[in-house]
Motif scaffolding. Structure first.
Motif, PDB file in Angstrom:
ATOM      1  N   LEU A 162      43.479   1.262  -2.127  1.00  0.00           N
ATOM      2  CA  LEU A 162      42.745   0.846  -3.104  1.00  0.00           C
ATOM      3  C   LEU A 162      41.261   1.375  -3.059  1.00  0.00           C
ATOM      4  CD1 LEU A 162      42.938  -1.019  -6.303  1.00  0.00           C
ATOM      5  CD2 LEU A 162      42.096  -3.196  -4.502  1.00  0.00           C
ATOM      6  N   PHE A 163      40.802   1.982  -2.114  1.00  0.00           N
ATOM      7  CA  PHE A 163      39.899   2.668  -1.853  1.00  0.00           C
ATOM      8  C   PHE A 163      40.321   3.581  -0.851  1.00  0.00           C
ATOM      9  CE2 PHE A 163      39.025  -1.941  -3.238  1.00  0.00           C
ATOM     10  CZ  PHE A 163      37.642  -1.603  -4.157  1.00  0.00           C
ATOM     11  N   PRO A 164      40.526   4.472  -1.139  1.00  0.00           N
ATOM     12  CA  PRO A 164      40.849   5.672  -0.886  1.00  0.00           C
ATOM     13  C   PRO A 164      40.031   6.215  -0.066  1.00  0.00           C
ATOM     14  CG  PRO A 164      41.144   6.260  -2.364  1.00  0.00           C
ATOM     15  CD  PRO A 164      40.739   4.895  -2.729  1.00  0.00           C
ATOM     16  N   LYS A 165      39.849   6.897   1.306  1.00  0.00           N
ATOM     17  CA  LYS A 165      38.950   7.191   2.028  1.00  0.00           C
ATOM     18  C   LYS A 165      38.576   9.023   2.063  1.00  0.00           C
ATOM     19  CE  LYS A 165      36.384   4.162   3.908  1.00  0.00           C
ATOM     20  NZ  LYS A 165      35.156   3.663   3.522  1.00  0.00           N
ATOM     21  N   ALA A 166      37.479  10.074   1.720  1.00  0.00           N
ATOM     22  CA  ALA A 166      38.041  11.005   1.595  1.00  0.00           C
ATOM     23  C   ALA A 166      38.178  11.769   3.425  1.00  0.00           C
ATOM     24  CB  ALA A 166      36.464  11.987   0.780  1.00  0.00           C
ATOM     25  N   ASN A 167      39.030  12.830   3.056  1.00  0.00           N
ATOM     26  CA  ASN A 167      39.555  12.937   4.415  1.00  0.00           C
ATOM     27  C   ASN A 167      38.097  14.537   4.628  1.00  0.00           C
ATOM     28  OD1 ASN A 167      40.001  16.227   3.057  1.00  0.00           O
ATOM     29  ND2 ASN A 167      41.626  15.464   2.967  1.00  0.00           N
ATOM     30  N   ASN A 168      37.803  14.933   5.978  1.00  0.00           N
ATOM     31  CA  ASN A 168      37.084  16.049   6.120  1.00  0.00           C
ATOM     32  C   ASN A 168      36.958  17.183   5.425  1.00  0.00           C
ATOM     33  OD1 ASN A 168      35.006  16.627   7.837  1.00  0.00           O
ATOM     34  ND2 ASN A 168      36.499  18.146   8.354  1.00  0.00           N
ATOM     35  N   ALA A 169      37.486  17.701   5.065  1.00  0.00           N
ATOM     36  CA  ALA A 169      38.349  18.226   3.667  1.00  0.00           C
ATOM     37  C   ALA A 169      37.547  18.800   2.752  1.00  0.00           C
ATOM     38  CB  ALA A 169      40.119  19.249   3.257  1.00  0.00           C
ATOM     39  N   GLU A 170      37.868  17.449   2.484  1.00  0.00           N
ATOM     40  CA  GLU A 170      37.007  16.998   0.918  1.00  0.00           C
ATOM     41  C   GLU A 170      35.701  16.364   0.801  1.00  0.00           C
ATOM     42  OE1 GLU A 170      41.303  14.366  -0.620  1.00  0.00           O
ATOM     43  OE2 GLU A 170      40.011  13.493   0.896  1.00  0.00           O
ATOM     44  N   ILE A 171      35.398  16.050   1.912  1.00  0.00           N
ATOM     45  CA  ILE A 171      34.368  15.615   2.481  1.00  0.00           C
ATOM     46  C   ILE A 171      33.197  17.236   2.988  1.00  0.00           C
ATOM     47  CG2 ILE A 171      32.155  15.147   4.323  1.00  0.00           C
ATOM     48  CD1 ILE A 171      34.310  12.815   4.648  1.00  0.00           C
ATOM     49  N   GLN A 172      33.916  18.015   3.264  1.00  0.00           N
ATOM     50  CA  GLN A 172      33.288  19.354   3.435  1.00  0.00           C
ATOM     51  C   GLN A 172      33.497  20.081   1.685  1.00  0.00           C
ATOM     52  OE1 GLN A 172      31.557  20.847   5.982  1.00  0.00           O
ATOM     53  NE2 GLN A 172      31.783  18.405   6.640  1.00  0.00           N
ATOM     54  N   ARG A 173      34.577  20.315   0.930  1.00  0.00           N
ATOM     55  CA  ARG A 173      33.789  20.218  -0.406  1.00  0.00           C
ATOM     56  C   ARG A 173      32.905  19.984  -1.320  1.00  0.00           C
ATOM     57  NH1 ARG A 173      35.274  24.268  -3.865  1.00  0.00           N
ATOM     58  NH2 ARG A 173      35.388  23.749  -6.074  1.00  0.00           N
ATOM     59  N   THR A 174      33.073  18.318  -1.102  1.00  0.00           N
ATOM     60  CA  THR A 174      31.220  17.854  -1.801  1.00  0.00           C
ATOM     61  C   THR A 174      30.304  18.531  -1.226  1.00  0.00           C
ATOM     62  OG1 THR A 174      33.263  15.932  -1.723  1.00  0.00           O
ATOM     63  CG2 THR A 174      30.528  15.496  -1.878  1.00  0.00           C
ATOM     64  N   LYS A 175      30.592  18.427  -0.180  1.00  0.00           N
ATOM     65  CA  LYS A 175      28.642  19.471   0.377  1.00  0.00           C
ATOM     66  C   LYS A 175      28.990  20.411   0.013  1.00  0.00           C
ATOM     67  CE  LYS A 175      26.540  19.839   4.626  1.00  0.00           C
ATOM     68  NZ  LYS A 175      26.017  19.799   6.190  1.00  0.00           N
ATOM     69  N   PHE A 176      30.069  20.928  -0.065  1.00  0.00           N
ATOM     70  CA  PHE A 176      29.707  23.002  -1.254  1.00  0.00           C
ATOM     71  C   PHE A 176      29.584  22.611  -2.270  1.00  0.00           C
ATOM     72  CE2 PHE A 176      31.510  26.493  -3.316  1.00  0.00           C
ATOM     73  CZ  PHE A 176      31.022  27.433  -3.029  1.00  0.00           C
ATOM     74  N   LEU A 177      30.126  21.869  -3.425  1.00  0.00           N
ATOM     75  CA  LEU A 177      29.429  21.596  -4.365  1.00  0.00           C
ATOM     76  C   LEU A 177      27.867  20.511  -4.547  1.00  0.00           C
ATOM     77  CD1 LEU A 177      33.263  20.573  -5.624  1.00  0.00           C
ATOM     78  CD2 LEU A 177      32.179  22.072  -5.794  1.00  0.00           C
ATOM     79  N   LEU A 178      27.855  20.014  -3.495  1.00  0.00           N
ATOM     80  CA  LEU A 178      26.615  19.728  -4.288  1.00  0.00           C
ATOM     81  C   LEU A 178      25.187  20.789  -3.453  1.00  0.00           C
ATOM     82  CD1 LEU A 178      27.044  15.969  -2.283  1.00  0.00           C
ATOM     83  CD2 LEU A 178      26.031  16.277  -4.079  1.00  0.00           C
ATOM     84  N   GLY A 179      25.731  22.017  -3.177  1.00  0.00           N
ATOM     85  CA  GLY A 179      24.509  22.645  -2.334  1.00  0.00           C
ATOM     86  C   GLY A 179      24.654  23.877  -3.629  1.00  0.00           C
ATOM     87  N   LYS A 180      26.177  23.965  -4.445  1.00  0.00           N
ATOM     88  CA  LYS A 180      25.679  24.381  -5.334  1.00  0.00           C
ATOM     89  C   LYS A 180      25.222  23.728  -6.969  1.00  0.00           C
ATOM     90  CE  LYS A 180      27.459  28.416  -4.171  1.00  0.00           C
ATOM     91  NZ  LYS A 180      26.382  29.479  -3.993  1.00  0.00           N
ATOM     92  N   TYR A 181      24.866  22.615  -6.938  1.00  0.00           N
ATOM     93  CA  TYR A 181      25.081  21.617  -7.895  1.00  0.00           C
ATOM     94  C   TYR A 181      23.652  21.922  -9.017  1.00  0.00           C
ATOM     95  CZ  TYR A 181      23.588  17.638 -11.038  1.00  0.00           C
ATOM     96  OH  TYR A 181      23.422  16.747 -11.457  1.00  0.00           O
ATOM     97  N   LYS A 182      22.749  21.863  -8.349  1.00  0.00           N
ATOM     98  CA  LYS A 182      21.037  22.884  -8.855  1.00  0.00           C
ATOM     99  C   LYS A 182      21.741  24.552  -9.824  1.00  0.00           C
ATOM    100  CE  LYS A 182      16.991  22.219  -9.770  1.00  0.00           C
ATOM    101  NZ  LYS A 182      16.290  21.397 -11.209  1.00  0.00           N
ATOM    102  N   GLU A 183      22.067  25.485  -8.700  1.00  0.00           N
ATOM    103  CA  GLU A 183      22.088  26.490  -9.164  1.00  0.00           C
ATOM    104  C   GLU A 183      23.815  25.944 -10.706  1.00  0.00           C
ATOM    105  OE1 GLU A 183      24.878  30.115  -7.799  1.00  0.00           O
ATOM    106  OE2 GLU A 183      23.781  29.259  -6.198  1.00  0.00           O
TER     107      GLU A 183
END
Length: 163
Positions: free
Chosen positions: A10-31
């Motif tokens: 019901l409330f899945p947790k992101a795995n490490n790869a998904e957290i890293q992908r999120t961090k990457f996309l957040l780092g590119k958000y402004k650009e």
């Protein structure tokens, strides 16, 4: 009753790869947002270049112009595809960001990623309110919160295109 969707969580947790992908996309958000604004601003200019090129080709009957027109059209389509991917990414990131419940996490993620300040600038901005280690933890927890929300929304199932 067994649930087939999302491995029954019901409330899945992101795995490490998904957290890293999120961090990457957040780092590119402004650009991504800046490039989207640029595309919106200059899309009409790009279309006009293609129209002018086609008009010139008809007058000159020059194959070189035909190639330029085709290339301009391909360029516009490629940029439009990238724009649409960026729209998808930034929209999903904003949705997940808006659901961060902890105020300090939301503020840290907003300043660092959504507004695009450097890590050092973020530390300096929060210097008097929070310690460096707390800011680091709030950024990590905020990023994980976004990753968990993205996972819940099925983002990682749809996000099969790499930068």
């Amino acid at each position: 009753m067994a649930m087939a969707w999302g491995q029954g969580e019901l409330f899945p947790k992101a795995n490490n790869a998904e957290i890293q992908r999120t961090k990457f996309l957040l780092g590119k958000y402004k650009e991504m947002t800046m490039l989207m604004q640029d595309f919106e601003k200059f899309e009409q200019d790009l279309k006009q270049v293609a129209i002018d090129g086609e008009a010139a080709r008809r007058i000159d009957q020059d194959d070189l112009h035909a190639d330029k027109t085709a290339n301009a059209t391909i360029l516009i389509e490629k940029q439009r595809w990238v724009y649409q991917r960026y729209q998808f990414y930034t929209h999903q990131l904003r949705r997940a960001f808006s659901l961060i419940q902890d105020d300090d996490e939301r503020k840290a993620v907003d300043y660092r990623f959504m507004q695009g300040y450097s890590y050092k600038e973020t530390l300096l901005f929060f210097r008097y309110g929070l310690s460096d280690s707390t800011i680091r933890r709030k950024l990590a927890e905020g990023t994980e919160s976004i990753a968990n929300t993205l996972k819940l929304m099925g983002f990682f199932d749809q996000d099969n295109v790499e930068f």
